[in-house]
Design an enzyme around this catalytic site. Structure first.
Site, PDB file in Angstrom:
ATOM      1  N   ARG A  91     -16.167  -1.738  -5.835  1.00 36.00           N
ATOM      2  CA  ARG A  91     -15.330  -0.746  -5.136  1.00 36.00           C
ATOM      3  C   ARG A  91     -14.279  -0.153  -6.051  1.00 36.00           C
ATOM      4  O   ARG A  91     -13.832   0.964  -5.866  1.00 36.00           O
ATOM      5  CB  ARG A  91     -14.644  -1.407  -3.934  1.00 36.00           C
ATOM      6  CG  ARG A  91     -15.553  -1.701  -2.759  1.00 36.00           C
ATOM      7  CD  ARG A  91     -14.761  -2.145  -1.559  1.00 36.00           C
ATOM      8  NE  ARG A  91     -13.598  -1.294  -1.429  1.00 36.00           N
ATOM      9  CZ  ARG A  91     -12.418  -1.736  -0.989  1.00 36.00           C
ATOM     10  NH1 ARG A  91     -12.272  -2.996  -0.620  1.00 36.00           N
ATOM     11  NH2 ARG A  91     -11.393  -0.931  -0.897  1.00 36.00           N
ATOM     12  N   ASP A 141      -1.172  -5.397  -7.524  1.00 29.61           N
ATOM     13  CA  ASP A 141      -2.616  -5.319  -7.783  1.00 29.61           C
ATOM     14  C   ASP A 141      -2.999  -5.931  -9.122  1.00 29.61           C
ATOM     15  O   ASP A 141      -4.182  -6.004  -9.447  1.00 29.61           O
ATOM     16  CB  ASP A 141      -3.108  -3.863  -7.717  1.00 29.61           C
ATOM     17  CG  ASP A 141      -3.039  -3.331  -6.307  1.00 29.61           C
ATOM     18  OD1 ASP A 141      -3.132  -2.107  -6.121  1.00 29.61           O
ATOM     19  OD2 ASP A 141      -2.856  -4.145  -5.379  1.00 29.61           O
ATOM     20  N   ARG A 160      -3.896  -5.583   8.131  1.00 28.12           N
ATOM     21  CA  ARG A 160      -2.982  -4.760   7.338  1.00 28.12           C
ATOM     22  C   ARG A 160      -2.427  -3.676   8.254  1.00 28.12           C
ATOM     23  O   ARG A 160      -3.120  -2.784   8.670  1.00 28.12           O
ATOM     24  CB  ARG A 160      -3.720  -4.198   6.121  1.00 28.12           C
ATOM     25  CG  ARG A 160      -3.947  -5.277   5.059  1.00 28.12           C
ATOM     26  CD  ARG A 160      -4.865  -4.854   3.956  1.00 28.12           C
ATOM     27  NE  ARG A 160      -4.319  -3.776   3.130  1.00 28.12           N
ATOM     28  CZ  ARG A 160      -4.976  -3.313   2.060  1.00 28.12           C
ATOM     29  NH1 ARG A 160      -6.163  -3.792   1.774  1.00 28.12           N
ATOM     30  NH2 ARG A 160      -4.462  -2.339   1.345  1.00 28.12           N
ATOM     31  N   LYS A 176      -8.377   4.880  -8.992  1.00 31.34           N
ATOM     32  CA  LYS A 176      -8.966   4.779  -7.646  1.00 31.34           C
ATOM     33  C   LYS A 176      -7.945   5.177  -6.587  1.00 31.34           C
ATOM     34  O   LYS A 176      -8.234   5.970  -5.696  1.00 31.34           O
ATOM     35  CB  LYS A 176      -9.434   3.349  -7.388  1.00 31.34           C
ATOM     36  CG  LYS A 176      -9.773   3.040  -5.929  1.00 31.34           C
ATOM     37  CD  LYS A 176     -10.216   1.614  -5.689  1.00 31.34           C
ATOM     38  CE  LYS A 176      -9.096   0.657  -5.525  1.00 31.34           C
ATOM     39  NZ  LYS A 176      -8.506   0.588  -4.197  1.00 31.34           N
ATOM     40  N   ASN A 177      -6.725   4.622  -6.686  1.00 29.56           N
ATOM     41  CA  ASN A 177      -5.761   4.790  -5.602  1.00 29.56           C
ATOM     42  C   ASN A 177      -5.122   6.174  -5.565  1.00 29.56           C
ATOM     43  O   ASN A 177      -4.504   6.528  -4.571  1.00 29.56           O
ATOM     44  CB  ASN A 177      -4.721   3.676  -5.647  1.00 29.56           C
ATOM     45  CG  ASN A 177      -5.351   2.327  -5.293  1.00 29.56           C
ATOM     46  OD1 ASN A 177      -6.472   2.291  -4.773  1.00 29.56           O
ATOM     47  ND2 ASN A 177      -4.659   1.248  -5.595  1.00 29.56           N
ATOM     48  N   CYS A 184      -9.636  -4.346   1.577  1.00 28.98           N
ATOM     49  CA  CYS A 184      -9.436  -5.755   1.220  1.00 28.98           C
ATOM     50  C   CYS A 184      -8.594  -6.455   2.275  1.00 28.98           C
ATOM     51  O   CYS A 184      -7.571  -5.978   2.692  1.00 28.98           O
ATOM     52  CB  CYS A 184      -8.740  -5.852  -0.139  1.00 28.98           C
ATOM     53  SG  CYS A 184      -9.765  -5.259  -1.467  1.00 28.98           S
TER      54      CYS A 184
HETATM   55  C1  EPZ Z   1      -2.019   0.398  -1.373  1.00 30.72           C
HETATM   56  O1  EPZ Z   1      -2.336  -0.268  -0.159  1.00 30.72           O
HETATM   57  C2  EPZ Z   1      -3.140   0.074  -2.331  1.00 30.72           C
HETATM   58  N1  EPZ Z   1      -4.387   0.591  -1.781  1.00 30.72           N
HETATM   59  C3  EPZ Z   1      -3.248  -1.434  -2.529  1.00 30.72           C
HETATM   60  O2  EPZ Z   1      -4.202  -1.646  -3.570  1.00 30.72           O
HETATM   61  C4  EPZ Z   1      -1.904  -1.976  -3.030  1.00 30.72           C
HETATM   62  O3  EPZ Z   1      -1.959  -3.391  -3.052  1.00 30.72           O
HETATM   63  C5  EPZ Z   1      -0.762  -1.523  -2.120  1.00 30.72           C
HETATM   64  O4  EPZ Z   1      -0.793  -0.100  -1.938  1.00 30.72           O
HETATM   65  C6  EPZ Z   1       0.597  -1.894  -2.693  1.00 30.72           C
HETATM   66  O5  EPZ Z   1       0.741  -1.269  -3.950  1.00 30.72           O
HETATM   67  C7  EPZ Z   1      -4.635   1.912  -1.916  1.00 30.72           C
HETATM   68  O6  EPZ Z   1      -3.855   2.659  -2.483  1.00 30.72           O
HETATM   69  C8  EPZ Z   1      -5.949   2.390  -1.361  1.00 30.72           C
HETATM   70  P1  EPZ Z   1       1.280  -0.584   1.369  1.00 30.72           P
HETATM   71  P2  EPZ Z   1      -1.466   0.061   1.179  1.00 30.72           P
HETATM   72  O7  EPZ Z   1       1.273   0.260   2.574  1.00 30.72           O
HETATM   73  O8  EPZ Z   1      -1.070   1.467   1.159  1.00 30.72           O
HETATM   74  C9  EPZ Z   1       3.355  -3.364   4.573  1.00 30.72           C
HETATM   75  C10 EPZ Z   1      -6.162  -2.326  -4.575  1.00 30.72           C
HETATM   76  O9  EPZ Z   1      -6.361  -3.459  -5.055  1.00 30.72           O
HETATM   77  N2  EPZ Z   1       3.075  -2.275   5.499  1.00 30.72           N
HETATM   78  O10 EPZ Z   1       2.040  -0.144   0.165  1.00 30.72           O
HETATM   79  O11 EPZ Z   1      -2.210  -0.455   2.341  1.00 30.72           O
HETATM   80  C11 EPZ Z   1       2.086  -4.069   4.108  1.00 30.72           C
HETATM   81  O12 EPZ Z   1       1.706  -5.058   5.037  1.00 30.72           O
HETATM   82  C12 EPZ Z   1      -5.481  -2.210  -3.250  1.00 30.72           C
HETATM   83  O13 EPZ Z   1      -6.443  -1.257  -5.149  1.00 30.72           O
HETATM   84  C13 EPZ Z   1       3.592  -2.350   6.787  1.00 30.72           C
HETATM   85  O14 EPZ Z   1       4.259  -3.309   7.147  1.00 30.72           O
HETATM   86  O15 EPZ Z   1      -0.220  -0.880   0.920  1.00 30.72           O
HETATM   87  C14 EPZ Z   1       2.508  -4.634   2.784  1.00 30.72           C
HETATM   88  O16 EPZ Z   1       3.224  -5.836   3.002  1.00 30.72           O
HETATM   89  C15 EPZ Z   1      -5.365  -3.551  -2.539  1.00 30.72           C
HETATM   90  N3  EPZ Z   1       3.327  -1.334   7.642  1.00 30.72           N
HETATM   91  C16 EPZ Z   1       3.482  -3.586   2.237  1.00 30.72           C
HETATM   92  O17 EPZ Z   1       3.910  -2.815   3.363  1.00 30.72           O
HETATM   93  C17 EPZ Z   1       2.590  -0.237   7.287  1.00 30.72           C
HETATM   94  O18 EPZ Z   1       2.402   0.669   8.117  1.00 30.72           O
HETATM   95  C18 EPZ Z   1       2.897  -2.640   1.224  1.00 30.72           C
HETATM   96  O19 EPZ Z   1       1.748  -2.057   1.797  1.00 30.72           O
HETATM   97  C19 EPZ Z   1       2.080  -0.187   5.980  1.00 30.72           C
HETATM   98  C20 EPZ Z   1       2.339  -1.210   5.101  1.00 30.72           C
END
Ligand code: EPZ
Length: 441
Positions: A407, A315, A126, A25-26, A120
């Site tokens: 999803r 995840d 987020r 998916k991702n 989510c």
């Molecule tokens: C991706 O989300 C995945 N979603 C998430 O999977 C997954 O949990 C996450 O990566 C971590 O592996 C998709 O790929 C669609 P991040 P993303 O940016 O990109 C902080 C699932 O179950 N952060 O890596 O949104 C954030 O708050 C989903 O398939 C900032 O601070 O995650 C978090 O603490 C749920 N500022 C950390 O970084 C930003 O601009 C990691 O978030 C962006 C993120």
């Protein structure tokens, strides 16, 4: 969310058999927007048949792409007629990954208007500050205008630059890559995320004519402004779907063989299942990879620290916590990626799990068995965790809010039924018929 459908599960049986794993998916939700970076025709195969993909294809159609379904997991995309239009909330709100259209439209046209993403909710907003930091570094201003996030290059084109990500954000890494492909000059991303889907999107872009180097390491280099064209691509297998079913095999003391997988993506999940006492056997059969997980008797507790790749995937944290709820001893689970990803433990507690949460750590006291209850999913992986708990539990469990699960998990009822699960998707009118509602004078 008020789904009318629920899952009804009668647990307590070992699951035995084979499950075909779907595309990641991702990776797919990033690769589909990336097709906007070229005028051409694409054939994308091994797409998972899930609602997040439908939502992403709807956005591509809205922008003028021609989408033809060639099969359940294969689409042809023609982007010759694409124009740069705002992406409204009713399309963008269906998934978190709609924000990839910001990077793709910025990289192709130098501007983008995309309504705030959905996805989510782990109990807090987020952030996308790192995405914005990356776009700013490439010479784009980013602001909001009502429901929209608006990104606009200040010069005639984006310019390559160095981008340091304060956290190895998956989304920010991919979004900066998408924009940098359309920028003039070289971009270097420091502290980049290293997840398998980052490598898959880089391979896809390179097939299109881009030059994205060292994806999968913390420093990614993109040579921008190269001519781009359509291409064919097969999405990698879903690491998290595989890990979910591996964990389920252990939780039900059964034996599941997961087919069409990439075992190096599963190293940490395999290590932790073995630490709990499960047997995990990866093998290659007819030039494709599969992995068999089996368990018998009571499993042992273990500690988990969910972190960015190559650590244990966040995840997989909820699903593994469900397993640890019935393992002997006390386990500590810490999530260093998301501050509040333990809301689902309230639902596991209804089933008899003994879990105490403090900040981003959960302490799980293993219990002999769980008991069926009426619970609801508060996000995608929480839903998967409840399915694992329900199939391991004694008695019947009903799970609400299952559109979260749809999803990210293709045909989950069919896949589980085929390995012996007693699971049904049932329509439950949540709201009583109007006639029963007494008028309040
Ligand atoms: C991706 O989300 C995945 N979603 C998430 O999977 C997954 O949990 C996450 O990566 C971590 O592996 C998709 O790929 C669609 P991040 P993303 O940016 O990109 C902080 C699932 O179950 N952060 O890596 O949104 C954030 O708050 C989903 O398939 C900032 O601070 O995650 C978090 O603490 C749920 N500022 C950390 O970084 C930003 O601009 C990691 O978030 C962006 C993120």
């Amino acid at each position: 969310m008020c789904d009318l459908e629920k899952l009804v599960i009668r647990g307590g049986k070992p699951l035995i058999g084979e499950i075909e794993i779907s595309g990641a998916k991702n990776a797919a939700v990033a690769i589909l927007p990336a097709t906007l970076l070229a005028k051409g025709e694409f054939i994308i195969d091994n797409l998972p048949n899930i609602s997040d993909i439908d939502a992403t294809l709807d956005i591509l159609r809205h922008l003028g792409a021609e989408i033809t379904r060639l099969g359940k997991h294969t689409v042809r995309i023609n982007t010759m007629g694409v124009t740069n239009k705002p992406i409204p909330e009713f399309l963008a709100c269906k998934l978190r990954a709609s924000y990839y259209f910001l990077g793709a439209l910025l990289g192709r046209f130098g501007s983008a208007r995309v309504a705030m993403p959905g996805g989510c909710n782990f109990g807090g907003v987020r952030p996308i500050d790192l995405h914005i930091k990356g776009f700013n570094a490439l010479g784009a201003t980013v602001g909001t205008d009502g429901e929209y996030v608006v990104a606009q290059t200040t010069a005639s084109t984006l310019m390559g630059n160095t981008v340091f990500l304060d956290k190895p954000s998956v989304g920010a890494t991919i979004n900066v890559i998408l924009a940098a492909v359309g920028a003039k000059g070289i971009t270097v991303i420091e502290n980049a995320a290293k997840e398998p889907h980052i490598v898959d999107i880089a391979n896809f872009l390179n097939r299109m004519g881009a030059e994205v180097r060292c994806a999968g390491t913390e420093r990614i280099t993109i040579i921008g402004g190269l001519p781009m064209k359509g291409c064919e691509h097969i999405i990698i297998p879903d690491q998290i779907e595989t890990g979910t079913y591996m964990t389920l095999a252990a939780a039900t003391r059964g034996q599941l063989t997961l087919k069409n997988i990439t075992s190096p993506h599963l190293d940490k999940i395999t290590a932790k299942l073995r630490e709990c006492g499960a047997t995990v056997i990866p093998e290659e059969v007819d030039s494709s990879e599969q992995i068999t997980v089996s368990a018998s008797g009571r499993l042992k507790c273990c500690d988990i620290k969910a972190e960015a790749h190559p650590g244990f995937p966040t995840d997989m944290q909820p699903q593994f916590t469900a397993l640890l709820s019935i393992c002997e001893g006390t386990s500590m689970v810490t999530d260093s990626v998301w501050d509040n990803r333990f809301k689902y433990t309230d639902q596991l507690t209804k089933m008899g799990a003994q879990i105490k949460v403090s900040g981003n750590t959960a302490c799980i006291q293993g219990t002999n068995e769980l008991t069926g209850a009426s619970v609801f999913a508060n996000d995608l992986r929480a839903g998967a965790a409840l399915i694992i708990a329900a199939l391991a539990a004694k008695g019947t469990t009903t799970i609400g809010n299952i559109s979260y699960i749809d999803r990210g998990y293709e045909d989950i009822v069919e896949k589980l039924s085929a390995v012996g699960a007693d699971i049904q998707r049932v329509e439950f009118p949540d709201v009583p018929p109007v006639s029963n509602i007494q008028k309040v004078e």
